[in-house]
Design a protein around this motif. Structure first.
Motif, PDB file in Angstrom:
ATOM      1  N   ALA A 176      53.030  13.268  55.284  1.00 59.49           N
ATOM      2  CA  ALA A 176      52.555  14.427  55.542  1.00 59.49           C
ATOM      3  C   ALA A 176      53.415  15.520  56.208  1.00 59.49           C
ATOM      4  O   ALA A 176      53.473  16.661  55.459  1.00 59.49           O
ATOM      5  CB  ALA A 176      51.410  14.540  56.717  1.00 59.49           C
ATOM      6  N   LYS A 177      54.479  15.245  57.026  1.00 59.47           N
ATOM      7  CA  LYS A 177      55.214  16.063  57.614  1.00 59.47           C
ATOM      8  C   LYS A 177      56.385  16.332  56.405  1.00 59.47           C
ATOM      9  O   LYS A 177      56.692  17.658  56.356  1.00 59.47           O
ATOM     10  CB  LYS A 177      56.024  15.570  58.854  1.00 59.47           C
ATOM     11  CG  LYS A 177      56.803  16.493  59.370  1.00 59.47           C
ATOM     12  CD  LYS A 177      55.904  17.653  60.214  1.00 59.47           C
ATOM     13  CE  LYS A 177      56.838  18.823  60.958  1.00 59.47           C
ATOM     14  NZ  LYS A 177      57.503  18.243  62.308  1.00 59.47           N
ATOM     15  N   ALA A 178      56.685  15.333  55.896  1.00 57.90           N
ATOM     16  CA  ALA A 178      57.666  15.593  54.865  1.00 57.90           C
ATOM     17  C   ALA A 178      57.211  16.510  53.557  1.00 57.90           C
ATOM     18  O   ALA A 178      57.924  17.419  53.226  1.00 57.90           O
ATOM     19  CB  ALA A 178      58.165  14.198  54.062  1.00 57.90           C
ATOM     20  N   GLU A 292      50.938  21.269  62.879  1.00 51.74           N
ATOM     21  CA  GLU A 292      49.610  20.852  63.838  1.00 51.74           C
ATOM     22  C   GLU A 292      48.129  21.673  63.262  1.00 51.74           C
ATOM     23  O   GLU A 292      47.321  20.933  63.112  1.00 51.74           O
ATOM     24  CB  GLU A 292      49.628  20.902  64.982  1.00 51.74           C
ATOM     25  CG  GLU A 292      50.676  20.168  65.717  1.00 51.74           C
ATOM     26  CD  GLU A 292      52.344  20.399  65.645  1.00 51.74           C
ATOM     27  OE1 GLU A 292      52.467  21.617  65.231  1.00 51.74           O
ATOM     28  OE2 GLU A 292      53.020  19.695  65.768  1.00 51.74           O
ATOM     29  N   VAL A 293      48.546  22.668  62.896  1.00 47.47           N
ATOM     30  CA  VAL A 293      47.191  23.752  62.493  1.00 47.47           C
ATOM     31  C   VAL A 293      46.833  23.272  61.095  1.00 47.47           C
ATOM     32  O   VAL A 293      45.575  23.467  61.015  1.00 47.47           O
ATOM     33  CB  VAL A 293      47.700  25.175  62.732  1.00 47.47           C
ATOM     34  CG1 VAL A 293      46.559  26.113  62.035  1.00 47.47           C
ATOM     35  CG2 VAL A 293      48.121  25.492  63.956  1.00 47.47           C
ATOM     36  N   VAL A 294      47.747  22.950  60.195  1.00 48.17           N
ATOM     37  CA  VAL A 294      47.405  22.704  58.628  1.00 48.17           C
ATOM     38  C   VAL A 294      47.581  21.122  58.554  1.00 48.17           C
ATOM     39  O   VAL A 294      47.421  20.707  57.602  1.00 48.17           O
ATOM     40  CB  VAL A 294      48.382  23.364  57.969  1.00 48.17           C
ATOM     41  CG1 VAL A 294      48.138  24.866  58.217  1.00 48.17           C
ATOM     42  CG2 VAL A 294      49.705  23.291  58.147  1.00 48.17           C
ATOM     43  N   LYS A 295      47.665  20.297  59.541  1.00 48.54           N
ATOM     44  CA  LYS A 295      47.926  18.963  59.158  1.00 48.54           C
ATOM     45  C   LYS A 295      46.858  18.291  58.452  1.00 48.54           C
ATOM     46  O   LYS A 295      46.927  17.594  57.264  1.00 48.54           O
ATOM     47  CB  LYS A 295      48.188  18.162  60.589  1.00 48.54           C
ATOM     48  CG  LYS A 295      48.286  16.522  60.340  1.00 48.54           C
ATOM     49  CD  LYS A 295      48.322  15.834  61.749  1.00 48.54           C
ATOM     50  CE  LYS A 295      48.686  14.312  61.674  1.00 48.54           C
ATOM     51  NZ  LYS A 295      48.774  13.725  62.585  1.00 48.54           N
ATOM     52  N   LYS A 300      44.881  15.983  53.330  1.00 50.12           N
ATOM     53  CA  LYS A 300      43.865  16.025  52.221  1.00 50.12           C
ATOM     54  C   LYS A 300      44.473  16.266  50.777  1.00 50.12           C
ATOM     55  O   LYS A 300      44.194  15.746  50.040  1.00 50.12           O
ATOM     56  CB  LYS A 300      42.753  17.143  52.541  1.00 50.12           C
ATOM     57  CG  LYS A 300      41.745  17.197  51.392  1.00 50.12           C
ATOM     58  CD  LYS A 300      40.841  18.181  51.717  1.00 50.12           C
ATOM     59  CE  LYS A 300      39.474  18.217  50.840  1.00 50.12           C
ATOM     60  NZ  LYS A 300      38.599  19.419  51.046  1.00 50.12           N
ATOM     61  N   THR A 301      45.461  17.085  50.700  1.00 46.53           N
ATOM     62  CA  THR A 301      46.074  17.590  49.631  1.00 46.53           C
ATOM     63  C   THR A 301      46.963  16.275  49.174  1.00 46.53           C
ATOM     64  O   THR A 301      47.093  15.894  47.966  1.00 46.53           O
ATOM     65  CB  THR A 301      47.102  18.953  49.892  1.00 46.53           C
ATOM     66  OG1 THR A 301      46.264  19.825  49.994  1.00 46.53           O
ATOM     67  CG2 THR A 301      48.018  19.210  48.505  1.00 46.53           C
ATOM     68  N   LEU A 302      47.734  15.757  50.225  1.00 43.91           N
ATOM     69  CA  LEU A 302      48.830  14.758  49.844  1.00 43.91           C
ATOM     70  C   LEU A 302      47.877  13.433  49.571  1.00 43.91           C
ATOM     71  O   LEU A 302      48.426  12.718  48.559  1.00 43.91           O
ATOM     72  CB  LEU A 302      49.496  14.244  50.977  1.00 43.91           C
ATOM     73  CG  LEU A 302      50.665  13.604  50.622  1.00 43.91           C
ATOM     74  CD1 LEU A 302      51.554  13.876  49.363  1.00 43.91           C
ATOM     75  CD2 LEU A 302      51.468  13.145  51.878  1.00 43.91           C
ATOM     76  N   LEU A 303      46.688  13.244  49.991  1.00 44.56           N
ATOM     77  CA  LEU A 303      45.980  12.260  49.576  1.00 44.56           C
ATOM     78  C   LEU A 303      45.367  12.290  48.148  1.00 44.56           C
ATOM     79  O   LEU A 303      45.529  11.162  47.493  1.00 44.56           O
ATOM     80  CB  LEU A 303      44.728  11.947  50.663  1.00 44.56           C
ATOM     81  CG  LEU A 303      43.804  10.762  50.239  1.00 44.56           C
ATOM     82  CD1 LEU A 303      44.596   9.320  50.497  1.00 44.56           C
ATOM     83  CD2 LEU A 303      42.604  10.943  51.282  1.00 44.56           C
TER      84      LEU A 303
END
Length: 331
Positions: A176-178, A292-295, A300-303
């Motif tokens: 997610a961070k990447a 942290e705000v958009v995690k 959800k997008t990456l999944l």
């Protein structure tokens, strides 16, 4: 005796020839044509009739555009062939999905299938507003409600198979961070905007020649007026200002546009319209929201992306297993 043998031989030849003619006549009846095999998937035949059943709406459009004698128009027949190939590709996928769903015992019960089909049918009716508009849409597409239900059914089976196939797909914090770091523009505090201009030509060779002239210092707007082929040429290729995620523009065009450095011109970009040289006239970039705000949004997008990748991989594997054969000449 020899004459008798000749008569018998002649009779047999005549009988054989007649039987062949008879077979050809059967093949050329509407029923025979409908049964003509156009593809085979997991040893299941797809017929010309299955293709034709999905073409009434396409044929209506061709008749509207090219007239009742559309079959004599080369462009119309090219478009019809393209549409037939698209329908065939869809039917091949449906056969693969149905086969695997049956194999894995994932086909929903008739009760569940009908419930989901009716649910989707209701959503279609609601989206069209009124019953009259719904019926008009069916007429325009050249399908009955029963035919529409039949078209919805494969998608319900696909959803069941896709859910099972992708149920173990996960997204780690590191993933997610990447993704967030690689797509900061998607999570800006305000929508980033880009002011664009372009020069559209038919061939890559033309675009390359124009790019060389630009690199040599010639004026972009002047060359757009001289070489452009679309409605923007008179305004020097001016397109206006867009958000990075603007969906009104061609997706390939926008994906390339946002990568052009400010004030620079792209290399030739191919889209459905031709070849573009895209100029980033100016852009406004806003800072990205904290991770942290958009995690949750990122995950959800990456999944969804990862599940789509897993599904594509599964379909590719099954398509190989299906040993698909196509008989394009029978389309």
């Amino acid at each position: 005796m020899k004459n008798v043998k000749k008569i018998i031989s002649a009779a047999l030849i005549t009988l054989f020839a007649t039987s062949l003619i008879g077979c050809n006549m059967i093949e050329k009846t509407p029923e025979g044509i409908a049964k003509t095999e156009v593809a085979k998937v997991f040893d299941t035949k797809i017929t010309k009739g299955q293709i034709e059943a999905q073409l009434p709406g396409v044929i209506k459009q061709l008749q509207t555009q090219y007239g009742a004698n559309y079959t004599t128009n080369t462009d119309a027949m090219t478009e019809l062939t393209t549409q037939k190939q698209k329908v065939l590709a869809g039917l091949i996928n449906e056969e693969i999905i149905t086969y695997k769903a049956k194999e894995l015992k994932l086909v929903p019960s008739d009760a569940k299938l009908n419930a989901e089909i009716n649910k989707q049918l209701l959503e279609i009716k609601k989206s069209l507003g009124t019953d009259a508009k719904y019926k008009a849409a069916l007429t325009q597409a050249g399908v009955t409600e029963e035919a529409l239900k039949a078209r919805i059914k494969p998608s319900v089976i696909q959803d069941a198979l896709k859910t099972e196939t992708t149920k173990n797909v996960k997204v780690t914090d590191a993933d997610a961070k990447a993704y967030y770091n690689a797509n900061l523009a998607l999570y800006s505090t305000k929508p980033n905007t880009i002011h664009l201009a372009h020069i559209l030509v038919k061939t890559e060779a033309e675009a390359i020649a124009i790019k060389k002239r630009l690199d040599a210092g010639e004026d972009f707007a002047k060359l757009a007026k001289e070489k452009g082929t679309d409605g923007t040429k008179a305004a020097g290729g001016e397109l206006g200002t867009f958000k990075f995620d603007d969906t009104s523009m061609d997706a390939t065009f926008m994906a390339a546009a946002v990568k052009v450095p400010a004030g620079k011109v792209s290399t030739p970009v191919k889209t459905q319209f031709g070849y573009h040289l895209i100029k980033d006239v100016a852009r406004t970039n806003y800072p990205a929201k904290k991770f942290e705000v958009v995690k949750a949004e990122v995950e959800k997008t990456l999944l969804a992306k990862n599940k789509e990748t897993a599904w594509t991989a599964a379909m590719t594997k099954w398509t190989t297993q299906a040993n698909v054969t196509k008989i394009d000449k029978n389309l």
